[in-house]
Scaffold this motif. Structure first.
Motif, PDB file in Angstrom:
ATOM      1  N   VAL A  79       0.851  -1.200   0.000  1.00  0.00           N
ATOM      2  CA  VAL A  79       0.000   0.000   0.000  1.00  0.00           C
ATOM      3  C   VAL A  79       0.885   1.248   0.000  1.00  0.00           C
ATOM      4  N   ILE A  80       0.678   2.085  -0.970  1.00  0.00           N
ATOM      5  CA  ILE A  80       1.419   3.344  -1.089  1.00  0.00           C
ATOM      6  C   ILE A  80       0.533   4.454  -0.540  1.00  0.00           C
ATOM      7  N   LEU A  81       1.062   5.213   0.400  1.00  0.00           N
ATOM      8  CA  LEU A  81       0.260   6.290   0.996  1.00  0.00           C
ATOM      9  C   LEU A  81       0.279   7.510   0.080  1.00  0.00           C
ATOM     10  N   ALA A  82      -0.876   8.186   0.025  1.00  0.00           N
ATOM     11  CA  ALA A  82      -1.030   9.290  -0.925  1.00  0.00           C
ATOM     12  C   ALA A  82      -1.866  10.400  -0.305  1.00  0.00           C
ATOM     13  N   ASN A  83      -2.045  11.451  -1.072  1.00  0.00           N
ATOM     14  CA  ASN A  83      -2.872  12.560  -0.582  1.00  0.00           C
ATOM     15  C   ASN A  83      -4.109  12.762  -1.450  1.00  0.00           C
ATOM     16  N   PHE A 222      -4.782   6.661  -1.292  1.00  0.00           N
ATOM     17  CA  PHE A 222      -3.777   5.591  -1.345  1.00  0.00           C
ATOM     18  C   PHE A 222      -3.740   4.990  -2.739  1.00  0.00           C
ATOM     19  N   CYS A 223      -2.729   4.169  -2.924  1.00  0.00           N
ATOM     20  CA  CYS A 223      -2.534   3.518  -4.210  1.00  0.00           C
ATOM     21  C   CYS A 223      -2.033   2.112  -3.933  1.00  0.00           C
ATOM     22  N   TRP A 224      -2.595   1.143  -4.598  1.00  0.00           N
ATOM     23  CA  TRP A 224      -2.096  -0.231  -4.515  1.00  0.00           C
ATOM     24  C   TRP A 224      -1.635  -0.639  -5.904  1.00  0.00           C
ATOM     25  N   ILE A 225      -0.470  -1.241  -5.949  1.00  0.00           N
ATOM     26  CA  ILE A 225       0.098  -1.649  -7.244  1.00  0.00           C
ATOM     27  C   ILE A 225       0.504  -3.113  -7.160  1.00  0.00           C
ATOM     28  N   ARG A 226       0.068  -3.901  -8.121  1.00  0.00           N
ATOM     29  CA  ARG A 226       0.455  -5.313  -8.143  1.00  0.00           C
ATOM     30  C   ARG A 226       1.974  -5.423  -8.294  1.00  0.00           C
ATOM     31  N   LYS A 227       2.537  -6.414  -7.602  1.00  0.00           N
ATOM     32  CA  LYS A 227       4.016  -6.540  -7.568  1.00  0.00           C
ATOM     33  C   LYS A 227       4.650  -6.528  -8.965  1.00  0.00           C
ATOM     34  N   GLU A 228       4.014  -7.256  -9.885  1.00  0.00           N
ATOM     35  CA  GLU A 228       4.569  -7.357 -11.247  1.00  0.00           C
ATOM     36  C   GLU A 228       4.626  -5.990 -11.916  1.00  0.00           C
ATOM     37  N   LEU A 229       3.663  -5.140 -11.599  1.00  0.00           N
ATOM     38  CA  LEU A 229       3.651  -3.802 -12.200  1.00  0.00           C
ATOM     39  C   LEU A 229       4.692  -2.912 -11.521  1.00  0.00           C
ATOM     40  N   LEU A 230       4.835  -3.087 -10.215  1.00  0.00           N
ATOM     41  CA  LEU A 230       5.798  -2.252  -9.489  1.00  0.00           C
ATOM     42  C   LEU A 230       7.187  -2.379 -10.121  1.00  0.00           C
ATOM     43  N   ALA A 231       7.512  -3.607 -10.502  1.00  0.00           N
ATOM     44  CA  ALA A 231       8.836  -3.871 -11.078  1.00  0.00           C
ATOM     45  C   ALA A 231       9.042  -3.089 -12.378  1.00  0.00           C
ATOM     46  N   ARG A 232       7.939  -2.668 -12.996  1.00  0.00           N
ATOM     47  CA  ARG A 232       8.073  -1.940 -14.283  1.00  0.00           C
ATOM     48  C   ARG A 232       8.060  -0.428 -14.099  1.00  0.00           C
ATOM     49  N   PRO A 235      10.640   5.081 -10.107  1.00  0.00           N
ATOM     50  CA  PRO A 235      10.257   6.162  -9.186  1.00  0.00           C
ATOM     51  C   PRO A 235      10.864   7.472  -9.672  1.00  0.00           C
ATOM     52  N   LEU A 236      10.104   8.527  -9.639  1.00  0.00           N
ATOM     53  CA  LEU A 236      10.611   9.811 -10.120  1.00  0.00           C
ATOM     54  C   LEU A 236      10.878  10.738  -8.942  1.00  0.00           C
ATOM     55  N   GLN A 237      11.066  10.138  -7.788  1.00  0.00           N
ATOM     56  CA  GLN A 237      11.338  10.909  -6.580  1.00  0.00           C
ATOM     57  C   GLN A 237      12.224  10.074  -5.661  1.00  0.00           C
ATOM     58  N   GLN A 260      17.587  -1.195  -4.364  1.00  0.00           N
ATOM     59  CA  GLN A 260      16.421  -1.722  -5.081  1.00  0.00           C
ATOM     60  C   GLN A 260      15.243  -0.771  -4.956  1.00  0.00           C
ATOM     61  N   VAL A 261      14.447  -0.725  -6.009  1.00  0.00           N
ATOM     62  CA  VAL A 261      13.213   0.062  -5.957  1.00  0.00           C
ATOM     63  C   VAL A 261      12.181  -0.784  -5.220  1.00  0.00           C
ATOM     64  N   ASP A 262      11.548  -0.209  -4.199  1.00  0.00           N
ATOM     65  CA  ASP A 262      10.466  -0.941  -3.552  1.00  0.00           C
ATOM     66  C   ASP A 262       9.266  -0.018  -3.396  1.00  0.00           C
ATOM     67  N   TYR A 263       8.225  -0.520  -2.742  1.00  0.00           N
ATOM     68  CA  TYR A 263       6.995   0.268  -2.617  1.00  0.00           C
ATOM     69  C   TYR A 263       7.240   1.609  -1.940  1.00  0.00           C
ATOM     70  N   ARG A 264       8.163   1.602  -0.975  1.00  0.00           N
ATOM     71  CA  ARG A 264       8.386   2.836  -0.205  1.00  0.00           C
ATOM     72  C   ARG A 264       8.956   3.970  -1.076  1.00  0.00           C
ATOM     73  N   SER A 265       9.528   3.600  -2.201  1.00  0.00           N
ATOM     74  CA  SER A 265      10.075   4.633  -3.092  1.00  0.00           C
ATOM     75  C   SER A 265       8.976   5.498  -3.693  1.00  0.00           C
ATOM     76  N   PHE A 266       7.727   5.086  -3.492  1.00  0.00           N
ATOM     77  CA  PHE A 266       6.624   5.789  -4.149  1.00  0.00           C
ATOM     78  C   PHE A 266       5.710   6.541  -3.182  1.00  0.00           C
ATOM     79  N   ASP A 267       5.924   6.362  -1.870  1.00  0.00           N
ATOM     80  CA  ASP A 267       5.034   7.029  -0.902  1.00  0.00           C
ATOM     81  C   ASP A 267       5.040   8.541  -1.078  1.00  0.00           C
TER      82      ASP A 267
END
Ligand SMILES: Cc1ncc(COP(=O)(O)O)c(C=O)c1O
Length: 384
Positions: A79-83, A222-232, A235-237, A260-267
């Motif tokens: 789960v990626i936290l968002a505004n 919030f944003c949820w991204i399937r693992k396979e998509l996350l790998a593609r 992160p631009l931040q 490694q890029v992980d989910y936290r790279s997108f919060d």
């Protein structure tokens, strides 16, 4: 029709003693009392900032992720936290690095959040095709007709804000899977009023606001991204608190990007957004404990009561009257369309808050509403 299971619904969990009837949850949901208490607690921390410990910086986002994951059947880490809903849509639209000639399909009549992040990519040569639905929302066959080897993404809202129609996630998601197309879904008008299990649904990414059916403060999502998509995704931040903690600053640390890029790279930045995330988490915990299926059932009985009580000689209901495409958004019009504005004003003057969208009335009740609320609205509508 069977009587409502809870005579007063879940209304006692909300502060409502001002005589107003809020039938506009599709715009904003009210905070439950437990969330108001949680906000008071977060305010207390800020009044004495020694309360804002490193542990709170860690546990506030952690708890929120857990609550959101439980709601949609995901893992907390995913789960990626968002505004907002837009935040997640931009992460995906920009992170995919689509190329010149790649195509994205959207619905021309969709909420602007679902269209604008992709339109921006037109500057890079990405083709954005805005499909106009035959009816209120796109059906699988209309999408199939536009599939070609260039199409990379389909982005749609689950429940359409303007018509109240629900998109068939299973059928459309399966179609996308068959053609290797990513299916990105905006669930802002459904999460909290409709159960969802992302593990059992063919969607690749899901975004939602937190301030409608999840009854959180504005500026949550919030944003949820399937693992396979996350790998593609790229992160631009690079947000420091996604990699370090405030405690790490006590030592001298070497600043470098994670391997490694992980989910936290997108919060979103400010993941311990205390005034928003503490009450939002309390609201979600309350909804989950009450049970989303029970809430959905209750909400649907309110919708049914509205449909049954409306004077059919005067009103045309354009949202679904029954079935799985019915949502918690009821869209109706006086047969003499010009009367809708007067009706809207009359309802507002009586403290009954609905929305006027494209000349039609939109009523969107949720768990805090009661039978009496519906009766008050029906009285004004039918006599107006
Ligand atoms: C389907 C949908 N998405 C998104 C939003 C809000 O978008 P954002 O959070 O990106 O401002 C709304 C309504 O405000 C909506 O109805």
């Amino acid at each position: 029709m069977s009587p409502l299971p809870h005579r007063e619904g879940f209304a006692s969990a909300f502060q409502r003693d001002d005589g107003h009837v809020w039938l506009n949850c599709a715009h904003q949901g009210p905070l439950p009392s437990v969330a108001a208490d949680a906000l008071a607690e977060a305010l207390r921390w800020k009044l004495g900032p020694y309360e804002l410990t490193a542990e709170k910086f860690r546990t506030v986002p952690e708890r929120l992720r857990k609550s959101l994951a439980r709601l949609i059947g995901a893992e907390p880490d995913e789960v990626i936290l968002a505004n907002s809903a837009s935040y997640g849509l931009h992460l995906i639209a920009n992170g995919l690095r689509l190329e010149d000639g790649d195509e994205v399909l959207v619905m021309a009549t969709d909420f602007p959040s679902d269209i604008l992040p992709w339109l921006r990519l037109q500057r890079e040569g990405v083709i954005v095709t805005q499909l106009r639905p035959r009816g209120h929302v796109l059906e699988p066959d209309e999408i199939r007709d536009h599939i070609n080897s260039r199409v990379r993404v389909l982005c749609l809202t689950w429940v359409h804000s303007f018509s109240g129609w629900t998109v068939d996630l299973d059928a459309i998601g399966s179609l996308c899977r068959d053609h290797g197309i990513l299916f990105v879904v905006n669930a802002s008008q459904a999460i909290g009023a409709r159960p969802l299990d992302v593990k059992a649904t063919p969607v690749d990414a899901l975004v939602s606001v937190g301030f409608k059916w999840l009854c959180g403060p504005y500026g949550t999502g919030f944003c949820w991204i399937r693992k396979e998509l996350l790998a593609r995704l790229e992160p631009l931040q690079a947000y420091w608190l996604a990699m370090l903690s405030a405690d790490d600053l006590a030592r001298s640390v070497e600043t470098r990007l994670p391997d490694q890029v992980d989910y936290r790279s997108f919060d979103v930045f400010g993941t311990a957004n205390f005034f928003n995330f503490v009450p939002w988490n309390a609201a979600i915990e309350y909804l989950s404990t009450a049970g989303i299926a029970a809430i959905a059932d209750y909400d649907q009985q309110l919708i049914q009561k509205l449909i049954d009580g409306l004077d059919g000689r005067r009103f045309v209901i354009s949202s679904p009257r029954s079935g799985s495409s019915r949502s918690t958004l009821l869209v109706l019009s006086d047969r003499v369309e010009e009367r809708n504005t007067t009706l809207y004003e009359r309802l507002s003057a009586a403290g009954i808050h609905v929305a006027l969208r494209a000349g039609r009335l939109r009523l969107s009740p949720h768990l805090y509403n009661t039978n009496a609320d519906v009766d008050r609205a029906l009285t004004i509508l039918n006599e107006g």
